[in-house]
Design a protein around this motif. Structure first.
Motif, PDB file in Angstrom:
ATOM      1  N   UNK A  62     -11.513  11.999  -2.318  1.00  0.00           N
ATOM      2  CA  UNK A  62     -11.638  11.955  -0.988  1.00  0.00           C
ATOM      3  C   UNK A  62     -12.701  11.345   0.363  1.00  0.00           C
ATOM      4  N   UNK A  63     -11.397  10.558   0.460  1.00  0.00           N
ATOM      5  CA  UNK A  63     -12.060   9.918   1.812  1.00  0.00           C
ATOM      6  C   UNK A  63     -12.632   8.307   1.179  1.00  0.00           C
ATOM      7  N   UNK A  64     -13.085   8.333   0.315  1.00  0.00           N
ATOM      8  CA  UNK A  64     -14.687   7.257  -0.561  1.00  0.00           C
ATOM      9  C   UNK A  64     -14.088   5.913  -0.036  1.00  0.00           C
ATOM     10  N   UNK A  65     -13.235   5.654  -0.143  1.00  0.00           N
ATOM     11  CA  UNK A  65     -12.584   4.665   0.981  1.00  0.00           C
ATOM     12  C   UNK A  65     -10.915   4.666   1.164  1.00  0.00           C
ATOM     13  N   UNK A  66     -10.749   3.753   1.493  1.00  0.00           N
ATOM     14  CA  UNK A  66      -8.792   3.981   2.031  1.00  0.00           C
ATOM     15  C   UNK A  66      -8.448   2.702   1.558  1.00  0.00           C
ATOM     16  N   UNK A  67      -7.408   1.640   1.668  1.00  0.00           N
ATOM     17  CA  UNK A  67      -6.430   0.948   1.271  1.00  0.00           C
ATOM     18  C   UNK A  67      -5.794   0.658   2.055  1.00  0.00           C
ATOM     19  N   UNK A  68      -5.368  -0.856   1.813  1.00  0.00           N
ATOM     20  CA  UNK A  68      -3.968  -1.192   2.801  1.00  0.00           C
ATOM     21  C   UNK A  68      -3.314  -1.905   1.601  1.00  0.00           C
ATOM     22  N   UNK A  69      -1.821  -1.733   1.290  1.00  0.00           N
ATOM     23  CA  UNK A  69      -1.359  -2.275   0.411  1.00  0.00           C
ATOM     24  C   UNK A  69      -0.873  -3.619   1.054  1.00  0.00           C
ATOM     25  N   UNK A  70      -0.495  -4.959   0.910  1.00  0.00           N
ATOM     26  CA  UNK A  70      -0.392  -6.316   1.302  1.00  0.00           C
ATOM     27  C   UNK A  70       0.616  -6.348   0.778  1.00  0.00           C
ATOM     28  N   UNK A  71       1.285  -6.055  -0.727  1.00  0.00           N
ATOM     29  CA  UNK A  71       1.688  -6.273  -1.506  1.00  0.00           C
ATOM     30  C   UNK A  71       2.287  -5.530  -2.033  1.00  0.00           C
ATOM     31  N   UNK A  72       3.863  -5.148  -2.177  1.00  0.00           N
ATOM     32  CA  UNK A  72       4.846  -4.268  -3.654  1.00  0.00           C
ATOM     33  C   UNK A  72       5.474  -5.135  -4.098  1.00  0.00           C
ATOM     34  N   UNK A  73       6.493  -4.246  -4.858  1.00  0.00           N
ATOM     35  CA  UNK A  73       7.522  -4.344  -5.218  1.00  0.00           C
ATOM     36  C   UNK A  73       8.607  -3.867  -4.935  1.00  0.00           C
ATOM     37  N   UNK A  74       8.319  -2.974  -3.828  1.00  0.00           N
ATOM     38  CA  UNK A  74       8.932  -2.677  -2.744  1.00  0.00           C
ATOM     39  C   UNK A  74       8.698  -3.465  -1.451  1.00  0.00           C
ATOM     40  N   UNK A  75       8.183  -4.355  -1.442  1.00  0.00           N
ATOM     41  CA  UNK A  75       8.291  -5.183  -0.349  1.00  0.00           C
ATOM     42  C   UNK A  75       9.380  -5.823  -0.244  1.00  0.00           C
ATOM     43  N   UNK A  76       9.757  -6.817   1.204  1.00  0.00           N
ATOM     44  CA  UNK A  76      10.921  -7.931   0.698  1.00  0.00           C
ATOM     45  C   UNK A  76       9.674  -9.127   0.631  1.00  0.00           C
ATOM     46  N   UNK A  77       9.414  -9.043   1.363  1.00  0.00           N
ATOM     47  CA  UNK A  77       7.624 -10.174   2.112  1.00  0.00           C
ATOM     48  C   UNK A  77       6.658  -9.206   2.027  1.00  0.00           C
ATOM     49  N   UNK A  78       5.529  -9.670   1.933  1.00  0.00           N
ATOM     50  CA  UNK A  78       3.993  -9.209   1.877  1.00  0.00           C
ATOM     51  C   UNK A  78       3.801  -9.514   3.284  1.00  0.00           C
ATOM     52  N   UNK A  79       2.285  -8.647   3.218  1.00  0.00           N
ATOM     53  CA  UNK A  79       1.743  -8.668   5.301  1.00  0.00           C
ATOM     54  C   UNK A  79       0.390  -9.575   4.540  1.00  0.00           C
ATOM     55  N   UNK A  80       0.526 -10.312   6.063  1.00  0.00           N
ATOM     56  CA  UNK A  80      -0.742 -10.934   5.640  1.00  0.00           C
ATOM     57  C   UNK A  80      -1.510 -10.107   7.298  1.00  0.00           C
TER      58      UNK A  80
END
Length: 229
Positions: A185-203
């Motif tokens: 419901x928009x109570x919070x928002x997220x950002x995925x820094x790393x996942x199995x489909x990433x070649x490199x994570x986000x810093x």
């Protein structure tokens, strides 16, 4: 199998939908991120826009940003115009969304897809909040909470990671304050820094902004970094 335009925010739900679609054998033609002019959008994520192209690079996928007004209903028509153009350009025959339980969002994407002659795939649809969050943990997603806007989630949640402790706490607080623990419901928002489909994570480098009853992070720098153990 379908060739899909993925509605993509970089958050947990849209990222998980992309992974599930790929696992099912579908092709992602392009990741599409909407940028509402208004923060009061009823349909679209507004937190941490501008880093999604970096995440697309990590996944080896095409990406585009499109502008919408952020005005209720008008923004849906604007997105439909963008999707029609991009579907033709990329030879896509479907739309992918990360919707879990929002009938407001899903019904409008369903209608848009039908009018454009496209499929709408929503692999997370109908999942229980506990199931979604447990799946993220099981798949070893690194997820940051980048915005909060509900009673029960204070400034200490801005920038917090979703892990075993925070997921359990979200469920306790959601029972007390009556909000959706998956943030649907928009109570919070997220950002995925790393996942199995990433070649490199986000810093990311960021500061926290707190506005009395809600808050968000403001990213000053984002880049792909080496993965650490």
């Amino acid at each position: 199998m379908a060739r899909l335009i993925a509605l993509y925010t970089g958050g947990k739900d849209s990222t998980l939908a992309v992974q599930k679609a790929l696992e099912a054998g579908h092709e992602i033609a392009i990741l599409l991120t909407t940028q509402p002019s208004s923060e009061d959008s009823w349909m679209f994520h507004t937190a941490c826009l501008g880093v999604q192209h970096i995440l697309a690079k990590s996944m080896g996928l095409e990406h585009a940003y499109v502008q919408v007004s952020g005005e209720r209903e008008r923004e849906v028509k604007e997105l439909a115009d963008h999707v029609a153009r991009i579907a033709k350009e990329y030879g896509a025959d479907g739309i992918l969304s990360g919707s879990i339980a929002s009938l407001y969002q899903k019904s409008r994407i369903d209608s848009m897809a039908a009018k454009l002659g496209l499929l709408h795939l929503a692999p997370n649809w109908g999942a229980e909040p506990r199931g979604i969050l447990e799946e993220l943990l099981a798949r070893r997603y690194r997820v940051m909470i980048v915005a909060v806007s509900t009673a029960g989630l204070g400034r200490e949640w801005v920038g917090r990671s979703l892990d075993r402790e925070s997921v359990d706490e979200l469920f306790r607080l959601s029972e007390q304050w009556r909000f959706n623990p998956a943030g649907e419901g928009g109570e919070y928002e997220t950002l995925v820094l790393d996942a199995p489909i990433y070649r490199l994570p986000l810093g990311v480098e960021y500061t926290r902004v707190w506005l009395g009853d809600r808050g968000h992070i403001k990213i000053s720098r984002a880049m792909l970094v080496e993965r650490t153990a």
